[in-house]
Design an enzyme around this catalytic site. Structure first.
Site, PDB file in Angstrom:
ATOM      1  N   GLU A   1      43.246  39.824  42.473  1.00 62.22           N
ATOM      2  CA  GLU A   1      42.846  38.606  43.394  1.00 62.22           C
ATOM      3  C   GLU A   1      43.930  37.331  42.921  1.00 62.22           C
ATOM      4  O   GLU A   1      44.875  37.080  43.891  1.00 62.22           O
ATOM      5  CB  GLU A   1      41.596  38.286  43.274  1.00 62.22           C
ATOM      6  CG  GLU A   1      40.324  38.602  44.069  1.00 62.22           C
ATOM      7  CD  GLU A   1      39.995  39.788  42.452  1.00 62.22           C
ATOM      8  OE1 GLU A   1      41.477  40.536  42.115  1.00 62.22           O
ATOM      9  OE2 GLU A   1      39.054  40.516  42.403  1.00 62.22           O
TER      10      GLU A   1
ATOM     11  N   CYS B   1      38.429  34.769  38.654  1.00 67.01           N
ATOM     12  CA  CYS B   1      39.663  34.695  40.304  1.00 67.01           C
ATOM     13  C   CYS B   1      38.176  33.981  40.937  1.00 67.01           C
ATOM     14  O   CYS B   1      38.727  33.433  42.081  1.00 67.01           O
ATOM     15  CB  CYS B   1      39.261  36.308  40.734  1.00 67.01           C
ATOM     16  SG  CYS B   1      40.558  37.323  40.116  1.00 67.01           S
TER      17      CYS B   1
ATOM     18  N   CYS C   1      44.281  39.678  37.031  1.00 60.14           N
ATOM     19  CA  CYS C   1      43.581  40.103  38.860  1.00 60.14           C
ATOM     20  C   CYS C   1      44.172  40.609  39.962  1.00 60.14           C
ATOM     21  O   CYS C   1      45.688  39.109  39.828  1.00 60.14           O
ATOM     22  CB  CYS C   1      41.937  39.235  38.504  1.00 60.14           C
ATOM     23  SG  CYS C   1      41.014  39.870  37.350  1.00 60.14           S
TER      24      CYS C   1
ATOM     25  N   ASN D   1      46.366  44.406  40.126  1.00 62.83           N
ATOM     26  CA  ASN D   1      46.209  44.481  38.718  1.00 62.83           C
ATOM     27  C   ASN D   1      47.220  44.732  38.236  1.00 62.83           C
ATOM     28  O   ASN D   1      48.381  45.362  38.019  1.00 62.83           O
ATOM     29  CB  ASN D   1      44.901  44.482  38.056  1.00 62.83           C
ATOM     30  CG  ASN D   1      44.508  45.763  38.255  1.00 62.83           C
ATOM     31  OD1 ASN D   1      45.104  46.832  39.241  1.00 62.83           O
ATOM     32  ND2 ASN D   1      44.123  46.779  37.285  1.00 62.83           N
TER      33      ASN D   1
ATOM     34  N   GLU E   1      48.089  44.593  33.925  1.00 58.43           N
ATOM     35  CA  GLU E   1      47.332  44.617  32.501  1.00 58.43           C
ATOM     36  C   GLU E   1      48.838  44.712  31.373  1.00 58.43           C
ATOM     37  O   GLU E   1      50.392  44.483  32.375  1.00 58.43           O
ATOM     38  CB  GLU E   1      46.496  45.966  31.987  1.00 58.43           C
ATOM     39  CG  GLU E   1      45.641  46.157  33.455  1.00 58.43           C
ATOM     40  CD  GLU E   1      45.052  46.929  32.621  1.00 58.43           C
ATOM     41  OE1 GLU E   1      45.265  47.748  32.237  1.00 58.43           O
ATOM     42  OE2 GLU E   1      43.880  46.887  33.280  1.00 58.43           O
TER      43      GLU E   1
ATOM     44  N   CYS F   1      36.221  39.152  39.388  1.00 55.65           N
ATOM     45  CA  CYS F   1      35.670  38.666  38.521  1.00 55.65           C
ATOM     46  C   CYS F   1      35.344  36.434  38.284  1.00 55.65           C
ATOM     47  O   CYS F   1      35.916  35.884  39.446  1.00 55.65           O
ATOM     48  CB  CYS F   1      36.040  38.992  37.601  1.00 55.65           C
ATOM     49  SG  CYS F   1      37.864  37.561  37.630  1.00 55.65           S
TER      50      CYS F   1
HETATM   51  N1  THU Z   1      40.292  43.835  37.836  1.00 55.29           N
HETATM   52  C1  THU Z   1      40.385  43.070  38.898  1.00 55.29           C
HETATM   53  O1  THU Z   1      42.107  43.130  39.244  1.00 55.29           O
HETATM   54  N2  THU Z   1      39.908  42.763  39.662  1.00 55.29           N
HETATM   55  C2  THU Z   1      38.676  42.091  39.475  1.00 55.29           C
HETATM   56  O2  THU Z   1      38.573  41.768  41.122  1.00 55.29           O
HETATM   57  C3  THU Z   1      37.782  42.751  38.664  1.00 55.29           C
HETATM   58  C4  THU Z   1      38.892  43.362  37.663  1.00 55.29           C
HETATM   59  C5  THU Z   1      41.379  44.348  37.393  1.00 55.29           C
HETATM   60  C6  THU Z   1      41.519  43.530  35.779  1.00 55.29           C
HETATM   61  C7  THU Z   1      41.685  45.017  34.805  1.00 55.29           C
HETATM   62  O3  THU Z   1      42.900  45.312  35.478  1.00 55.29           O
HETATM   63  C8  THU Z   1      41.457  46.382  35.271  1.00 55.29           C
HETATM   64  O4  THU Z   1      40.489  45.925  36.783  1.00 55.29           O
HETATM   65  C9  THU Z   1      39.828  46.240  34.699  1.00 55.29           C
HETATM   66  O5  THU Z   1      38.647  45.491  34.635  1.00 55.29           O
END
Ligand code: THU
Length: 138
Positions: free
Chosen positions: A63, A100, A61, A50, A52, A97
């Site tokens: 994925e 994704c 994310c 991920n 940010e 999520c």
């Molecule tokens: N996140 C992912 O990378 N993958 C997921 O399946 C769920 C959430 C990340 C996004 C964000 O940077 C952090 O987790 C918190 O939501």
């Protein structure tokens, strides 16, 4: 085409790559570090984490980072997902999520998705995770 079930070797390669990718996560805001790995039908492995941003909604994310890397390196029209693994740091539950799920579905409705559920690793097909996923009519 239904993908044949994963071998133990494929499963451990995917999980190793996803766990390695967690270390490269950029998650200074949520502190929730995630890693993912994609195994393509051709047999290549791509990972992602991920990423940010100070403008929170720009976050992507793990994925989708892994899938977009696979597309960029293997070719958008040809890349098909055989399996994908997603893990978080500290083994807390982390199912993909909704956004994704739709992106996984685009490149592999039959893909096997490995993720951490509340009681350990779970495996489901992308089309089970996203019933009636959107398919373009074009
Ligand atoms: N996140 C992912 O990378 N993958 C997921 O399946 C769920 C959430 C990340 C996004 C964000 O940077 C952090 O987790 C918190 O939501």
């Amino acid at each position: 085409m239904i993908t044949s079930s994963l071998s133990n070797d494929e499963r451990s390669r995917l999980l190793r790559a996803a766990r390695d990718a967690v270390k490269r996560a950029y998650a200074p805001y949520s502190k929730f570090r995630v890693g993912a790995a994609v195994l393509t039908v051709r047999g290549s492995l791509f990972s992602g984490c991920n990423v940010e941003n100070a403008s929170y909604s720009l976050t992507i994310c793990a994925e989708r980072t892994a899938i977009f890397s696979a597309v960029a390196q293997e070719g958008g029209e040809n890349m098909r997902i055989r399996a994908l693994a997603v893990v978080s740091e500290n083994s807390s539950a982390c199912a993909p999520c909704g956004a994704c799920r739709q992106v996984i579905f685009e490149f592999g409705p039959d893909a096997i998705v490995i993720f951490q559920g509340p009681d350990g690793l779970e495996e489901m097909r992308a089309s089970e995770l996203l019933p009636k996923g959107f398919k373009s009519q074009r």
